[in-house]
Each structure stands twice: as structure tokens, then as C-alpha cells.
Design an enzyme around this catalytic site. Structure first.
Site: not given
Length: 617
Positions: A35, A97-98, A149
Site C-alpha cells: 500500500r 492517540a488521535r 446470548c
């Protein structure tokens, strides 16, 4: 000019010509290579910040970059540190952290350019003290939760099986033994109510223990669930799975026999031991059973010292293998299609796989806004959203920033109201349930008038620390400076240089279902936890994905501040007026924000209780 870049915003270094400092805690993983264009296979395991600097200097040698392989929340990165910069570019991947960086920028009066991506979606927003709303002026989403549940008894989707395997089974076997857990621990062979089937017997070898756990969670527990006929009247009945059903006897005995002794020093892997190589292959029930048994044994053989303290980590290969196998076996029992390890890891780790082109677009938008900030052109600031599908022939939607929210306790210093029973609630509960998680204080000090009743930090002497520890266990009304109806608490975080006033309102009773914490914080624009019910009790079971199971936020727009489908907001004339010219002023009551655990992008309606948001004039 000096620019501070944090975490994923490192790609913008390529086009910035200023003195830059880069902070990133992470090291490079294989999954990072697809990326971006700074890292290579040979860099795996090295510091992202340092490798990024070296890679960029090869083709932009005139840039001055100082890398920090560190956590931005470390004490060295304080307000004085932030004051040396003209702008901060943020690309962190978690809400805590932001928020921390947002507060430091406010205290240092340094403009902040926030950004985030998830798949084909992304956004860039600008936050300048006194001119635009801060990062915390609007509510942020929390991970989706499921009823206990459903997770323990009636799963209907694969994500339910992942949550069961990760948050219940993995935690029970390898995590903190003291934590509450909804798994049935009583075997049909145990007469004692205190017996815990997950405890290994002294005379039991690992093979026997692993098979006994398998039979209990996938066989006996299913039989127990089937005994409740009422549950299955309108549902498909599951079937119990025992080791003898899933694996032939000789396969059980030989499980893991193909382990390569040459790889003893490598990270233990059940897949490696069993000769399974393709993470995108969907395993059979037999293969899932082999991986489950082998992974459980490897934890005890290779990582026994960690047992009792382990928390699931999507980057822990053995943990992912165990959770994938356990989820698939449970899915088979309930007639749910199995998934590959690659798919299961994405669900368990709340991973939305990154798209390089989205990151490149967002990086370019970060630079555009950074240049505007450095030039002082605040009238031209834009919050820009990158869309997956065109809206009115546009994939980029520029929106003019909003003015600060007057009810924001972070940038407007507005007091918050805490309704609480001052006679029964301990100070520890207020800190653990409100001050740290909801107000985001990392090292808080709590004052009542001029009396400090609690302070956190490493610089305290032993006498002070002991005194504050005693106060933690006292109810509010019995503190050295008693907290009663009308008392004002002042909470400060010196690292963030943030101070917040909490007005106390005494209340005797709370609704256990709607107000399970026994306290209510008002005037706070943060997210509301989703609670799940189990046997009449309210419990939180976080999901593995913040989006709904189809990956799209469901339309519940009738409820202010909740998620809506992105395309519906964009198509609505009332909510969004997308402009053709980026220099024109857009109009939108929706905001894109990041999810707590990843750069997940979610559309939010404006909460009318926060007052009408005004755009910059």
C-alpha cells in the site's frame, strides 16, 4: 518551516520541502508492502520512521528529516515539543492517540491536519484552535457490540463465531484467569460447582488436554444448549462436534507429526507444523480441528510463560490460527460457512485492507491543506472526503470546516455534569469508567477545591502514591474533601495541558439496564457504549468489525448521531450540497470520522443536542 508528521502521514514527506520530524511506533510488516512505495521486503521488521527517512532522502536529499521510533504519547513529546512546529500532520490508527495529539496541538496552538483511510474511503480535516472545530468537537463511533446470548448460544453469522473464539475462548485459555467469562466451565463429569474444565489436570499430557477442551467447547457445550428446546423452536439446531467425529483416531495421534525441527527458532505456527501453506485456502473441518489442537499445544509448549497474560493480537500468527480454527469449527456446528485464515484475520483484527491509490489521494490532500495552513489561508481550508462511488460525478467532496463547538469540553472548556451516587461509588470507579476512557485523560490528577485527592505519574514519592491509593478505594462522600451534590471536581492532565471541570449531581438510583455503570456523564459528546444482555445482566461484547456484517453502516438516521449509509447522505439535498468547484463552499450536516481501532470511515448525522454547527465565515 517545521512540520511534525505522525504515523501513516509519512508518505507526504516525499513532496514536503520543510524541516520535518517523523514519529511512528510501528515496525514494517509484510502486509504494509502493498500500500505504499517506501518499504521493501528487506525492510520487514525495521522501524517505519527510520526506513521512510532513508528511502525519501535517496530522491529528495535536500529534506531535513528526524525520525523517532517511539510512541507519540511518551512524555518527551509534550506541549513544548509540539510548539516548535508550524503544523502537525496526523495519520494515527486509534482514537485514543488521535485525541491525545488533538489536545497537545490545542495547548501548543499548532494547527492540526487529521487524516484517515479505509479501503476506498478517506478524509482529510483541518483543526485550528479558535477558528475551526477541534477533532473532539463531534462524537466518534465505538466498535459494534453483540448480545452475549447471541455469541454464546445462537450465532448466525461468522463474525459471531470470531467474537466467541477471540473474546471468550482465547481469553479463557490464554488470558487473565480472573476476568469474567461467559463460557460454561462445568463438565458433565464434574460434580463440584467450583470445577473448571479449562484447568489442566496434573496427570494430563498436552494431547489429552487439547482433546478434552475440544470436546467440551464444541461437543458438550452444544449438547447443553440443545437441551433448551424453547431456543430452537424457530432456529436451525446446531450439532455437537467431538474429536472422534472430526478426526480419525490415527490422525489425532499423528497430529503435528510433520513439524520441521529446522524451524524451532522461528515463530511457532500450527500451519507450519501441519504443512498448510496457503492462508487464503478454506480448511476442511478436519484441517480446522488439526490446527486447533496443534495451536493449543504450541501455546503450552513454546509460549507457556505468556499464558495468563495474553491478549489477542491480529499480528500474532499462532493466535490468528487458533481463533480461525475455533471459529470455523463452531461455524460448522451452527451451519455457517467457514472462512479462510486471511478472511478470518480481517474480521478478528477489524482490518479493512488498505488501497494504495486511496492513500496516495489522501496524502496529496494532506499536502494541499498543509500548504494552506503554512500560508495562513484559513478561509480556504477544506475538509475533503474521498468516496468509493461518484456522487454527482465527484469522487472527492470538499466541505468548508465548522466553527468550534461551544459545548466541547476540550476546546471550549465547558464543564460536564456527572450524575452519580456519591455515597456508594468509589473514586476508582470514577477514574476507570469516566475520567480515563470517556474524558481521555492518560495521567489524571483529581482536585476538589485546593485538595488533591488523586494524582497519577511516575514522579510521585512512595508516601504520596500510598495515600492516593487509599483514596481510590474510598467512596466519594468519604474522601478527605467529601464529594456531595453540587461539588465541582477539577481534573487535569499535565502532559496534555488539559483541564476539565466536572459538576457532581447526587442520584440515589440508576437503571441497571440503561445505565449499567451506575453513573451518567452529560455534556460529553463522546460515543455511547453499546451494551449486550446476558441472563439479565448488561455486558459489553465488542465486535471484530465496526461496520455491519455486509461492510456498510446501516441506515438508522432517525437516531441523531448514529451511523447512516454514506450514499444516502450524499444523495440527500437536505444533508449535503456537493459543489463542482473545490473553491466553492459546500454544505453538509454529515461528518466523516475514524473508528476507535482503525482508520474506519463512518458517516455521522449532526447531533441536534450539540447545537447548530456553523461554518467558517
Amino acid at each position: 518551516m517545521a512540520v511534525l508528521l505522525i504515523s501513516r502521514s509519512i508518505v507526504v514527506l516525499v513532496v514536503l520541502m520543510f524541516l520535518s520530524l517523523l514519529i511512528d511506533l510501528d515496525t514494517i510488516e509484510v502486509s504494509n508492502l502493498n500500500r505504499q512505495f517506501l518499504f521493501r521486503q528487506s525492510h520487514v521488521g525495521q522501524s517505519k520512521a527510520k526506513v521512510a527517512r532513508d528511502a525519501i532522502l535517496k530522491f529528495r536529499p535536500n529534506i531535513n528529516i528526524t525520525p523517532y521510533h517511539a510512541n507519540v504519547k511518551d512524555g518527551q513529546f509534550n506541549v513544548e515539543f509540539f510548539k516548535q512546529f508550524n503544523v502537525v500532520l496526523n495519520g494515527l490508527d486509534n482514537l485514543d492517540a488521535r485525541r491525545h495529539v488533538n489536545r497537545l496541538c490545542l495547548a501548543a496552538e499548532v494547527p492540526l491536519v487529521e487524516s484517515g483511510t479505509t479501503g476506498f474511503l478517506g478524509q482529510v480535516t483541518v483543526h485550528v484552535k479558535g477558528k475551526t472545530e477541534c477533532y473532539e468537537c463531534q462524537p466518534k463511533p465505538v466498535p459494534k457490540s453483540y448480545p452475549v446470548c447471541t455469541i454464546t448460544s445462537t450465532p448466525s453469522k461468522f463474525v459471531h463465531c470470531i467474537v466467541w473464539a477471540k473474546d471468550l475462548l482465547f481469553a479463557k485459555l490464554f488470558g487473565d484467569k480472573k476476568q469474567d467469562n461467559d463460557l460454561n466451565v462445568h463438565s458433565k463429569d464434574d460434580n463440584s460447582s467450583k470445577a473448571d474444565v479449562f484447568e489442566r489436570n496434573i496427570d494430563e499430557n498436552l494431547e489429552q488436554y487439547a482433546q478434552r477442551i475440544y470436546d467440551h467447547v464444541f461437543g458438550y457445550n452444544i449438547e447443553v444448549a440443545l437441551a433448551n428446546e424453547e431456543t430452537w423452536k424457530n432456529r436451525k439446531r446446531p450439532y455437537p462436534i467431538y474429536v472422534r467425529d472430526a478426526l480419525p483416531e490415527e490422525a489425532v495421534q499423528q497430529n503435528g507429526g510433520s513439524r520441521d525441527c529446522k524451524n524451532e527458532e522461528q515463530e511457532p505456527s500450527a500451519m507450519g507444523s501441519l504443512g498448510l501453506r496457503n492462508p487464503q485456502e478454506i480448511w476442511s473441518l478436519a484441517d480446522n480441528s488439526r490446527v486447533f489442537l496443534e495451536a493449543l499445544k504450541l501455546f503450552f509448549e513454546k509460549r507457556e510463560k505468556e499464558i495468563g497474560n495474553l491478549i489477542f493480537d491480529k499480528d500474532d500468527q499462532l493466535a490468528v490460527e487458533f481463533v480461525t480454527a475455533a471459529a470455523n469449527i463452531r461455524a460448522s456446528s451452527f451451519g455457517i460457512p467457514p472462512h479462510s485464515l486471511f478472511e478470518a484475520k480481517g474480521v478478528a483484527g477489524n482490518i479493512v485492507h488498505a488501497v494504495a491509490t486511496t492513500n496516495a489521494i489522501i496524502a496529496g490532500l494532506i499536502v494541499i491543506e498543509a500548504i494552506k495552513v503554512l500560508k495562513g489561508d484559513y478561509q480556504d481550508y477544506r475538509m475533503t472526503y474521498c468516496l468509493e462511488h461518484p456522487a454527482r460525478k465527484m469522487l472527492l467532496m470538499p466541505v468548508q470546516p465548522f466553527q468550534p463547538n461551544k459545548s466541547c469540553y476540550v476546546c471550549s472548556e465547558t464543564p460536564v455534569l456527572l450524575e452519580i451516587n456519591t455515597k456508594t461509588t468509589k473514586l476508582r470507579e470514577v477514574i476507570d469508567k469516566v475520567i480515563k476512557p470517556k474524558l481521555g485523560m492518560n495521567l489524571p490528577s483529581v482536585m476538589i477545591g485546593s485538595t488533591i485527592v488523586f494524582e497519577d505519574g511516575d514522579d510521585l514519592d512512595k508516601a504520596e502514591a500510598a495515600n492516593y491509593a487509599l483514596n481510590l478505594e474510598k467512596v466519594l462522600a468519604e474522601l478527605p474533601a467529601p464529594v456531595v451534590n453540587g461539588t465541582k471536581l477539577t481534573v487535569e492532565d499535565f502532559l496534555q495541558e488539559l483541564s476539565c471541570n466536572i459538576n457532581i449531581k447526587h442520584r440515589d438510583e440508576f437503571d441497571e439496564e440503561k445505565e449499567p455503570d451506575g453513573m451518567v456523564l452529560a455534556g460529553w459528546s463522546g460515543p455511547v457504549d453499546t451494551q449486550a444482555t446476558s441472563n439479565g445482566e448488561k455486558k459489553l461484547v465488542p465486535s471484530s468489525s465496526s461496520a455491519d456484517d455486509d461492510g456498510t453502516a446501516k441506515d438508522i438516521s432517525a437516531k441523531p448521531g448514529m451511523k447512516r449509509k454514506l450514499n444516502e447522505i450524499l444523495e440527500s439535498e437536505e444533508n449535503c450540497d456537493v459543489v463542482q468547484n473545490p473553491s466553492d463552499v459546500g454544505s453538509s450536516s454529515a461528518q466523516v470520522v475514524e473508528d476507535d481501532d482503525d482508520d474506519d470511515v463512518v458517516m455521522f448525522d449532526e447531533d441536534p443536542k450539540l447545537g447548530k454547527r456553523k461554518r467558517l465565515q
